[in-house]
Motif scaffolding. Structure first.
Motif, PDB file in Angstrom:
ATOM      1  N   ASP A 126       0.821  -1.214   0.000  1.00  0.00           N
ATOM      2  CA  ASP A 126       0.000   0.000   0.000  1.00  0.00           C
ATOM      3  C   ASP A 126       0.851   1.258   0.000  1.00  0.00           C
ATOM      4  OD1 ASP A 126      -1.846  -1.885   0.222  1.00  0.00           O
ATOM      5  OD2 ASP A 126      -2.740  -1.221   2.093  1.00  0.00           O
ATOM      6  N   PHE A 127       2.011   1.172   0.632  1.00  0.00           N
ATOM      7  CA  PHE A 127       2.828   2.372   0.779  1.00  0.00           C
ATOM      8  C   PHE A 127       4.160   2.261   0.061  1.00  0.00           C
ATOM      9  CE2 PHE A 127       0.160   1.793   4.491  1.00  0.00           C
ATOM     10  CZ  PHE A 127      -0.547   2.976   4.483  1.00  0.00           C
ATOM     11  N   ARG A 135       8.877  -1.965   6.621  1.00  0.00           N
ATOM     12  CA  ARG A 135       8.144  -1.802   7.864  1.00  0.00           C
ATOM     13  C   ARG A 135       8.739  -0.707   8.742  1.00  0.00           C
ATOM     14  NH1 ARG A 135      11.167  -4.687  11.693  1.00  0.00           N
ATOM     15  NH2 ARG A 135      12.468  -6.337  10.815  1.00  0.00           N
ATOM     16  N   PHE A 156       7.977   2.643   7.090  1.00  0.00           N
ATOM     17  CA  PHE A 156       6.537   2.882   7.256  1.00  0.00           C
ATOM     18  C   PHE A 156       6.271   3.460   8.639  1.00  0.00           C
ATOM     19  CE2 PHE A 156       2.717   1.070   9.247  1.00  0.00           C
ATOM     20  CZ  PHE A 156       1.751   1.702   8.497  1.00  0.00           C
ATOM     21  N   ARG A 157       6.899   2.864   9.661  1.00  0.00           N
ATOM     22  CA  ARG A 157       6.662   3.312  11.033  1.00  0.00           C
ATOM     23  C   ARG A 157       7.157   4.746  11.211  1.00  0.00           C
ATOM     24  NH1 ARG A 157       9.715   2.726  15.732  1.00  0.00           N
ATOM     25  NH2 ARG A 157       8.433   3.214  17.551  1.00  0.00           N
ATOM     26  N   ALA A 168       4.777   7.052   9.451  1.00  0.00           N
ATOM     27  CA  ALA A 168       3.489   7.116  10.141  1.00  0.00           C
ATOM     28  C   ALA A 168       3.611   7.954  11.407  1.00  0.00           C
ATOM     29  CB  ALA A 168       3.008   5.709  10.460  1.00  0.00           C
ATOM     30  N   LEU A 169       4.729   7.809  12.104  1.00  0.00           N
ATOM     31  CA  LEU A 169       4.915   8.593  13.335  1.00  0.00           C
ATOM     32  C   LEU A 169       5.010  10.074  13.002  1.00  0.00           C
ATOM     33  CD1 LEU A 169       7.427   6.429  15.369  1.00  0.00           C
ATOM     34  CD2 LEU A 169       5.135   7.072  16.066  1.00  0.00           C
ATOM     35  N   PRO A 207      -1.362   9.746   4.908  1.00  0.00           N
ATOM     36  CA  PRO A 207      -2.722  10.213   5.190  1.00  0.00           C
ATOM     37  C   PRO A 207      -3.592   9.110   5.784  1.00  0.00           C
ATOM     38  CG  PRO A 207      -2.077  10.783   2.972  1.00  0.00           C
ATOM     39  CD  PRO A 207      -1.005   9.910   3.506  1.00  0.00           C
ATOM     40  N   GLY A 208      -4.248   9.433   6.884  1.00  0.00           N
ATOM     41  CA  GLY A 208      -5.216   8.514   7.461  1.00  0.00           C
ATOM     42  C   GLY A 208      -4.632   7.451   8.364  1.00  0.00           C
ATOM     43  N   VAL A 209      -3.322   7.288   8.349  1.00  0.00           N
ATOM     44  CA  VAL A 209      -2.725   6.234   9.172  1.00  0.00           C
ATOM     45  C   VAL A 209      -2.499   6.768  10.578  1.00  0.00           C
ATOM     46  CG1 VAL A 209      -0.722   4.758   9.486  1.00  0.00           C
ATOM     47  CG2 VAL A 209      -1.632   5.140   7.210  1.00  0.00           C
ATOM     48  N   GLN A 210      -3.033   6.058  11.544  1.00  0.00           N
ATOM     49  CA  GLN A 210      -2.867   6.471  12.931  1.00  0.00           C
ATOM     50  C   GLN A 210      -2.656   5.256  13.805  1.00  0.00           C
ATOM     51  OE1 GLN A 210      -6.654   8.029  14.310  1.00  0.00           O
ATOM     52  NE2 GLN A 210      -7.492   7.513  12.318  1.00  0.00           N
ATOM     53  N   LYS A 211      -2.218   5.537  15.031  1.00  0.00           N
ATOM     54  CA  LYS A 211      -1.978   4.435  15.962  1.00  0.00           C
ATOM     55  C   LYS A 211      -3.311   3.766  16.281  1.00  0.00           C
ATOM     56  CE  LYS A 211       1.135   4.623  19.139  1.00  0.00           C
ATOM     57  NZ  LYS A 211       2.227   3.754  19.631  1.00  0.00           N
ATOM     58  N   ALA A 212      -3.311   2.459  16.247  1.00  0.00           N
ATOM     59  CA  ALA A 212      -4.553   1.735  16.499  1.00  0.00           C
ATOM     60  C   ALA A 212      -4.524   1.157  17.907  1.00  0.00           C
ATOM     61  CB  ALA A 212      -4.711   0.605  15.497  1.00  0.00           C
ATOM     62  N   SER A 213      -5.691   1.152  18.533  1.00  0.00           N
ATOM     63  CA  SER A 213      -5.820   0.425  19.801  1.00  0.00           C
ATOM     64  C   SER A 213      -7.255  -0.048  19.896  1.00  0.00           C
ATOM     65  CB  SER A 213      -5.443   1.311  20.972  1.00  0.00           C
ATOM     66  OG  SER A 213      -6.504   2.120  21.347  1.00  0.00           O
ATOM     67  N   TYR A 226     -10.666   9.735   4.960  1.00  0.00           N
ATOM     68  CA  TYR A 226     -10.157   9.259   6.239  1.00  0.00           C
ATOM     69  C   TYR A 226     -10.657  10.121   7.386  1.00  0.00           C
ATOM     70  CZ  TYR A 226      -6.886   6.920   3.122  1.00  0.00           C
ATOM     71  OH  TYR A 226      -6.332   6.183   2.125  1.00  0.00           O
ATOM     72  N   ASN A 268       0.754  -1.147  16.517  1.00  0.00           N
ATOM     73  CA  ASN A 268      -0.367  -1.313  15.595  1.00  0.00           C
ATOM     74  C   ASN A 268      -0.711   0.011  14.931  1.00  0.00           C
ATOM     75  OD1 ASN A 268      -1.047  -4.092  16.010  1.00  0.00           O
ATOM     76  ND2 ASN A 268      -1.714  -3.492  18.049  1.00  0.00           N
ATOM     77  N   TRP A 269      -0.940  -0.071  13.643  1.00  0.00           N
ATOM     78  CA  TRP A 269      -1.367   1.111  12.897  1.00  0.00           C
ATOM     79  C   TRP A 269      -2.640   0.777  12.158  1.00  0.00           C
ATOM     80  CZ3 TRP A 269       1.225   5.560  13.592  1.00  0.00           C
ATOM     81  CH2 TRP A 269       2.499   5.472  14.150  1.00  0.00           C
ATOM     82  N   GLU A 270      -3.448   1.771  11.965  1.00  0.00           N
ATOM     83  CA  GLU A 270      -4.681   1.517  11.228  1.00  0.00           C
ATOM     84  C   GLU A 270      -5.032   2.715  10.359  1.00  0.00           C
ATOM     85  OE1 GLU A 270      -8.008   0.942  13.766  1.00  0.00           O
ATOM     86  OE2 GLU A 270      -7.778   2.871  14.765  1.00  0.00           O
TER      87      GLU A 270
END
Lengths: 113, 256
Positions: A88-89, A93, A96-97, A100-101, A106-112, B109, B160-162
């Protein structure tokens, strides 16, 4: 192979020899794709004489390995790594991190959850 | 215009009834009323003129309250109706037949952008005399990635990323195909950042479609071919046929 490589640099991503090689393979594959497809068509066409088809098989196997689609590998745009790439990007890895940080994706955020 | 005038009419401060039967009080139509039925010219135009209904209470003259002086500004001139309506739910046209002509899917998004643009699209549809329905919230698309925070051997600590794609669907019913195109073009012209749009458009025509297509075939040929080259047939490699011919006529294949 250097015979396929362009004389002038024609990519703008992270550079090392593996990236240049992969880029060259992509270009060569695109260039020879009609020929490969034509040979494949001749081989698979049962209405053609057996000799013709055998000849086509020979020619296909004799084509340069750079013309094969299986030679193409996704490489990281920012680090040139060949493993652990997110399609996708187009980043490894680690990169990517990092991106993303920084919030560059766009749209990628930390998930929990 | 006083400061309070600008600040006061927040969306939340005025009641926004969700389901109001008919708000056709404004007849600010840009395009003449056409529907799917008016594609066939012989059909009588069913389009009823919007009825004259008094505007809702929120749009009536409201004396402005000045928060700085604590007084009500009696001599205030109200905002134009079109501006006032911006603070209310978007107006909608009534459908006549309920035949869907266009499904517009919006993706983003971020929710605020998406909501804003849906609102914009609905208002645009209203002023184009298109009965719009929605926005229907479609299921979210959640993509998740898990990456090690550090080197290979520290697999235990991961992150984890989403990325969640929100989707909204706006449906146009009974729209004239040309008007729908105008609407879509308008939305594309004023495309908002971070929002993707995808439209499915249906057109209905008379029974003799095949004959009509045959008649148009010659004049459409160039356009169709250009589009085909651009968007379709990507599963076939261009030039393969010529190459096969070339190969079969070549020295190596002939001397057998």
């Amino acid at each position: 192979m250097s015979m396929f490589r362009s004389k002038k640099l024609d990519i703008g991503s992270f550079l090392n020899i593996k990236v240049i090689r992969d880029h060259t393979k992509r270009k060569v594959f695109a260039q020879y794709e009609p020929e490969r497809q034509a040979l494949r068509y001749i081989i698979q066409n049962t209405t053609l004489p057996a000799k013709t088809r055998a000849e086509a098989q020979l020619q296909l196997t004799q084509m340069h390995c750079y013309t094969r689609p299986t030679q193409i590998r996704g490489r990281c745009l920012l680090g040139g790594k060949g493993r652990g790439i997110f399609r996708d990007f187009r980043l490894s890895r680690y990169n990517f991190r990092m991106q993303a940080l920084e919030g560059n994706l766009p749209g990628v955020q930390k998930a929990s959850w | 215009m006083t400061r309070s005038r600008i600040l006061q009419p927040l969306r939340q401060s005025i009641a926004r009834p969700l389901a109001q039967p008919s708000r056709n009080a404004f007849s600010g139509s840009v395009v003449a009323r056409r529907s799917m039925a008016s594609v066939d010219d012989s059909a009588p135009s069913e389009a009823a003129k919007p009825e004259e209904i008094p505007p809702p209470a929120a749009l009536l003259l409201q004396p402005e309250f000045n928060h700085l002086t604590g007084k009500t500004d009696e001599g205030a001139v109200r905002l134009p109706r079109a501006v006032q309506s911006l603070y209310l739910q978007p107006l909608r046209r009534e459908q006549t037949y309920g035949v869907p002509t266009c499904d517009l899917q919006l993706r983003s998004y971020s929710v605020p952008n998406l909501e804003f643009f849906c609102d914009f699209a609905l208002r645009a549809a209203y002023y184009l005399n298109l009965p719009a329905f929605g926005p229907v919230p479609l299921p979210k698309i959640t993509e998740r990635w898990t990456v090690p925070k550090s080197h290979f051997i520290f697999k235990k600590s991961q992150e984890n990323w989403e990325r969640i794609t929100r989707r909204r669907l706006i449906q146009i019913r009974d729209g004239h195909p040309e008007t729908v195109q105008i609407w879509l073009a308008f939305l594309q012209k004023h495309a908002y950042y971070g929002i993707g749009m995808k439209a499915n458009v249906w057109e209905y025509s008379k029974l003799d479609v095949a004959g009509q297509l045959d008649g148009n075939a010659k004049s459409m040929q160039e356009i169709v071919e250009a589009k085909m080259m651009q968007h379709l047939g990507r599963d076939k490699t261009a030039g393969t046929v010529q190459k096969v011919q070339e190969l079969l006529e070549s020295e190596r294949f002939r001397h057998q």
